[in-house]
Write an enzyme that holds these catalytic residues in place. Structure first.
Site, short mmCIF file in Angstrom:
data_model
loop_
_atom_site.label_atom_id
_atom_site.label_comp_id
_atom_site.label_asym_id
_atom_site.label_seq_id
_atom_site.Cartn_x
_atom_site.Cartn_y
_atom_site.Cartn_z
N CYS A 95 26.40 59.58 89.28
CA CYS A 95 26.91 60.71 90.06
C CYS A 95 25.85 61.82 89.99
O CYS A 95 25.48 62.25 88.91
CB CYS A 95 28.24 61.17 89.47
SG CYS A 95 28.77 62.79 90.07
N CYS A 121 27.23 67.32 95.36
CA CYS A 121 28.07 67.23 96.56
C CYS A 121 29.31 68.11 96.48
O CYS A 121 29.80 68.56 97.52
CB CYS A 121 28.51 65.80 96.80
SG CYS A 121 27.43 64.60 96.05
N THR A 179 32.57 68.30 87.63
CA THR A 179 31.34 67.53 87.81
C THR A 179 30.13 68.44 87.89
O THR A 179 30.10 69.35 88.71
CB THR A 179 31.48 66.68 89.09
OG1 THR A 179 32.54 65.76 88.91
CG2 THR A 179 30.21 65.94 89.40
N GLU A 201 30.85 65.70 83.25
CA GLU A 201 32.00 66.53 83.58
C GLU A 201 32.27 67.43 82.38
O GLU A 201 31.97 67.05 81.25
CB GLU A 201 33.25 65.68 83.85
CG GLU A 201 33.38 65.19 85.27
CD GLU A 201 32.44 64.03 85.60
OE1 GLU A 201 32.09 63.27 84.68
OE2 GLU A 201 32.04 63.89 86.78
N HIS A 241 35.29 65.59 100.31
CA HIS A 241 34.84 64.84 99.12
C HIS A 241 35.26 63.37 99.22
O HIS A 241 34.60 62.49 98.67
CB HIS A 241 35.36 65.49 97.84
CG HIS A 241 34.41 65.27 96.70
ND1 HIS A 241 33.08 65.61 96.75
CD2 HIS A 241 34.58 64.68 95.49
CE1 HIS A 241 32.48 65.25 95.62
NE2 HIS A 241 33.37 64.69 94.84
N TYR A 253 32.54 59.97 99.07
CA TYR A 253 32.59 58.72 98.28
C TYR A 253 32.20 57.50 99.12
O TYR A 253 31.83 56.47 98.56
CB TYR A 253 33.99 58.54 97.68
CG TYR A 253 34.23 59.36 96.43
CD1 TYR A 253 33.62 60.59 96.26
CD2 TYR A 253 35.05 58.89 95.42
CE1 TYR A 253 33.85 61.34 95.12
CE2 TYR A 253 35.29 59.65 94.27
CZ TYR A 253 34.69 60.87 94.13
OH TYR A 253 34.92 61.60 93.00
N CYS A 281 28.14 58.04 98.24
CA CYS A 281 27.60 57.97 96.87
C CYS A 281 27.98 56.67 96.16
O CYS A 281 27.13 56.03 95.55
CB CYS A 281 28.02 59.18 96.05
SG CYS A 281 29.73 59.17 95.46
N GLU A 322 36.09 57.63 88.11
CA GLU A 322 35.95 58.67 89.12
C GLU A 322 36.30 58.12 90.50
O GLU A 322 36.83 58.84 91.35
CB GLU A 322 34.54 59.26 89.12
CG GLU A 322 34.50 60.57 89.90
CD GLU A 322 33.13 61.18 89.96
OE1 GLU A 322 32.14 60.43 89.95
OE2 GLU A 322 33.04 62.41 90.05
#
Ligand code: SF4
Ligand code: FE
Length: 483
Positions: free
Chosen positions: A100, A104, A191, A257, A292, A296, A299, A447
């Site tokens: 990650c 973003c 994050t 995180e 978001h 995904y 990413c 996640e």
């Protein structure tokens, strides 16, 4: 200078004064901390690739505010093309970091806050949008990484923010002053918080009038007085403190995180972008989460590309790559991974401009995208573990491989195809371990389940957007039912 280099980014973080606790101790030098640093390297990649002519088209954009060339992570999407490029950029970064890369959340937050503040102002004659755009100009000019912070601790899930026994379970205003507000509360699993210059706070759920003190949005420098960070543990994280790199699987990159505490923090009015307009809280949440959930589809697909590649190499090194079931498993992994990408691209192509001109994704398709992400990476990981074989979790350490007395046994007995060095085989298995069970499993597995909202949150949006009545009408017409 709107485009920072990777080095300038890292140096800019060195100047910040975060109050971080890790393993129960205060960390002063965050930039060189071996647990934190790989996550910083991942964010640094978003700066590095922006200077690579090969990736310029994906990694940079022309600012709609200034006409200057900026990093796409600071950009307000102006078209379908921008939304599609965002997904492609995230896939690229997933491929380059296998983790990650955190930046973003800020990009998704600015796009959501931009259109929502405009609509609040339209209704209430407030000036949030102007304030927000002034702050955004600074973000673009300084090429900031921003922690888009939404998730509150939430306490008892059956109670609203104002009904909680502890009033701090959601971030809220505790004092109003002439020059600004004092806020208190916390944001969970944030994050990349410590790799960010600024933190952009948003409410986490739709709210009613009784909760209006909780319906607030604002931005702060991430190292502001009163902000405390407590670092999240990851499976196998202390391997980063050992000598050697092999047992890490991915020694260079990672994610992080943390629990972010806002302990009576002052926010000047010019940094407040929503203040008690509880009827817009749901809109902000839906838009941020929608963006978001689109993210995904980029990413996780990029990380999936690395995992598929690692599984294919493990098969090669075992001499198993010609077996038809192995080929079929790799095809299945690819099918699942590309399905996620297809969803990310589709919700981008079907987006629309909001009232301020900033483009929003198609919410139904973005939520379908994320719903698939709560499932497919698990199946991809299962197939990777199937192909890798049990050695992935039973093999000796790098120190054993390098030990002068017994290293030759490891070398000899853990060799697969004779021409491939044993170390290569072990390295690829460690990478698969990292992605499925180790530090990167946070990003690729759990996640995928809970990031950008848990599965049920997507199902709620899907049910709202499904338009069952229109579908019933279609069926009635075909069936010849007239009323
Ligand atoms: Fe970006 Fe993906 Fe990490 Fe979210 S989970 S911050 S979209 S890399
Ligand atoms: Fe995430």
């Amino acid at each position: 200078m709107p485009l920072k280099t990777k080095e300038e980014y890292i140096e800019s973080l060195r100047k910040m004064k975060f109050k971080l606790y890790l393993f129960g101790e205060r960390v002063e030098n965050i930039v060189d901390n071996p647990i934190v640093r790989p996550s910083m390297n991942s964010v640094a990649m978003t700066y590095e690739l922006a200077h690579d002519p090969q990736y310029e088209d994906l990694m940079t954009a022309t600012s709609s505010l200034t006409g200057k060339k900026i990093n796409r992570f600071c950009h307000l999407h102006q078209s379908h093309d921008d939304l599609v490029k965002k997904v492609k950029m995230l896939r690229l970064l997933g491929q380059k970091t296998a983790s990650c890369f955190q930046r973003c959340v800020g990009m998704d937050a600015i796009n959501a806050v931009d259109s929502t503040t405009y609509e609040i102002d339209q209704k209430y004659g407030t000036e949030y949008h102007k304030r927000f755009r002034n702050w955004l100009l600074k973000m673009q000019e300084n090429d900031w990484t921003v922690d888009g912070a939404m998730t509150d601790p939430k306490g008892d899930r059956s109670l609203s923010p104002s009904q909680q026994k502890d009033p701090d379970m959601f971030v809220h205003v505790i004092e109003e002053r002439k020059d600004g507000i004092i806020v208190r509360g916390a944001k969970c699993h944030q994050t990349g918080a410590l790799n960010s210059h600024e933190i952009l706070i948003m409410p986490t759920i739709a709210m009613g009038e009784a909760d209006k003190d909780y319906a607030i949005s604002f931005a702060l420098p991430a190292d502001s007085e009163g902000i405390i960070y407590i670092y999240g543990r990851q499976s196998c994280d202390t391997r980063k403190l050992e000598e050697g790199t092999m047992d890490l699987g991915n020694a260079q990159f990672g994610g992080h995180e943390s629990l972010v505490i806002l302990d009576n923090v002052f926010v000047p009015w010019e940094r407040v972008f929503m203040y008690k307009e509880y009827d817009f809280s749901g809109m902000l949440v839906e838009r941020f989460a929608g963006y978001h959930r689109q993210s995904y589809g980029g990413c996780k697909v990029g990380v999936g590309d690395v995992l598929i590649g690692a599984a294919a190499l493990a098969a090669d090194y075992n001499g198993a790559s010609k077996a038809s079931h192995i080929k079929d498993k790799l095809i299945e992994m690819t099918h699942l991974n590309e399905t996620l990408y297809a969803c990310g691209i589709a919700c981008s192509c079907q987006g629309r401009p909001t009232a301020t001109g900033t483009y929003l994704i198609d919410l139904l398709l973005a939520n379908v995208c994320k719903q698939n992400v709560t499932r497919f990476p698990y199946e991809i990981a299962r197939l990777a573990e199937d192909i890798a074989g049990g050695l992935m979790v039973t093999m000796p350490s790098e120190k054993d491989l390098k030990n002068p007395e017994i290293g030759h046994y490891v070398e000899k007995y853990l060799r697969g195809v004779f021409e491939i060095p044993t170390e290569h085989r072990l390295r690829i298995l460690r990478l698969i371990e990292n992605l499925t069970l180790g530090t990167a499993a946070v990003g690729y597995r759990t996640e995928s389940m809970h990031g950008a909202g848990s599965p049920q949150a997507q199902r709620i949006v899907i049910s709202r957007q499904a338009n069952f009545n229109a579908k019933k009408e279609l069926a009635k017409k075909i069936a010849g039912i007239t009323e």
